[in-house]
Design an enzyme around this catalytic site. Structure first.
Site, PDB file in Angstrom:
ATOM      1  N   CYS A 131      -9.582   8.667  -4.629  1.00 33.55           N
ATOM      2  CA  CYS A 131      -8.094   8.839  -4.567  1.00 33.55           C
ATOM      3  C   CYS A 131      -7.413   7.866  -5.597  1.00 33.55           C
ATOM      4  CB  CYS A 131      -7.431   8.576  -3.161  1.00 33.55           C
ATOM      5  SG  CYS A 131      -5.763   9.384  -2.972  1.00 33.55           S
ATOM      6  N   GLU A 165     -10.721  13.447   1.024  1.00 35.17           N
ATOM      7  CA  GLU A 165     -10.560  12.075   1.582  1.00 35.17           C
ATOM      8  C   GLU A 165     -10.299  12.012   2.749  1.00 35.17           C
ATOM      9  OE1 GLU A 165      -7.934   8.023   0.367  1.00 35.17           O
ATOM     10  OE2 GLU A 165      -7.320   9.967  -0.125  1.00 35.17           O
ATOM     11  N   LYS A 211     -13.995   2.619  -0.772  1.00 35.01           N
ATOM     12  CA  LYS A 211     -12.648   2.506  -1.641  1.00 35.01           C
ATOM     13  C   LYS A 211     -12.377   1.362  -2.238  1.00 35.01           C
ATOM     14  CE  LYS A 211      -8.038   4.698  -2.135  1.00 35.01           C
ATOM     15  NZ  LYS A 211      -7.022   5.687  -1.336  1.00 35.01           N
TER      16      LYS A 211
END
Length: 277
Positions: free
Chosen positions: A152, A42, A115
């Protein structure tokens, strides 16, 4: 990958350059070993700066596609290797995203995932840095497989993982920055569950080491691959920089889905009232 240079040891630009430079030998090693798809962690070229709320880190955001993805595309083309490249994206002033670019094996930029689920709690002050994603759950047809990305904190939500499966993903990559504590237990629970529930492979990537001055905790690595049966087939070290490589037999996807009819036997009409809430 651990952080080679941190805040106070160089400018933001120097820290980013050092982190990218540290990755290059392992990217080259992956290429030499014939890796077909490579995913980095990430926001791979910066510290995980979200334990603080320092707007100076806005300066580390860049266009996607942009300078970093262009450089990574050169390695993709050199080694005929698909690359998933997570970076801090600046779309426009005030429009900043936690993003992963997908580059095909010929160096072609295929698109990006932003994300969607953004935490803001217990040291993960991500809403200070990122807008929620607005591109949905795209799946990219690469030279070797249909690839999806889930970043994540996204992994705590089964909904997007299911949508990626419905959109045709064969492999889903989850680049992460997560520290020891409750999430370390969940790390090996949620993603095998996603893989088994949707009948696809997952690549789960986490950084290692501790990062000052934030001192959020120890990033526990333990990157791993999991197959469509939910079985972990390869796992990296908890403490050290490492390139983890595994072979996937994509025929297993059809075998598993023919046994467990995840998509045929769905009853979306029974979920409507729940969704309306």
């Amino acid at each position: 990958m651990s952080l080679p240079m941190t805040e106070g040891e160089g400018t933001i630009a120097e820290i980013m350059q050092a982190m990218e430079a540290k990755h290059i030998p392992l990217i080259e090693e992956a290429g030499r070993k014939g890796v077909q798809i490579l995913c980095l962690q990430e926001i791979f070229n910066t510290p995980y700066f979200c334990p603080g709320q320092d707007k100076n880190w806005y300066a580390s955001a860049e266009a996607v596609p942009g300078p970093t993805t262009d450089r990574m595309a050169e390695y993709a083309k050199k080694y005929n290797m698909v690359m998933i490249v997570p970076v801090y994206e600046r779309e426009a002033a005030g429009f900043l995203y936690n993003t992963a670019a997908v580059i095909d094996a010929d160096g072609t930029y295929l698109g990006k995932y932003r994300k969607n689920h953004i935490p803001h709690t217990t040291g993960f002050w991500e809403k200070f840095f990122f807008k929620p994603g607005n591109l949905g759950y795209p799946v990219f047809q690469t030279k070797y497989a249909k690839v999806g990305v889930y970043i994540c904190y996204d992994r705590h939500f089964p909904d997007g993982a299911r949508v990626l499966g419905l959109n045709g993903a064969e492999i889903v990559y989850n680049p992460s920055a997560t520290v020891a504590g409750l999430s370390q237990y969940l790390w090996k629970l949620e993603q095998p569950a996603h893989a088994a529930a949707n009948g696809y492979f997952m690549g789960c990537i986490n950084r290692v080491g501790e990062e000052k001055p934030w001192n959020l905790g120890r990033f526990y690595g333990t990157s791993y691959f999991v197959d469509p049966r939910g079985q972990i087939i390869a796992q990296a070290d908890e403490y050290n920089d490492e390139l983890l490589i595994a072979d996937f037999d994509l025929d297993m996807i059809e075998e598993v889905r023919n046994t467990w009819q995840f998509f045929r036997d769905r009853r979306p009409e029974t979920y409507e009232k729940l969704v309306e809430l």
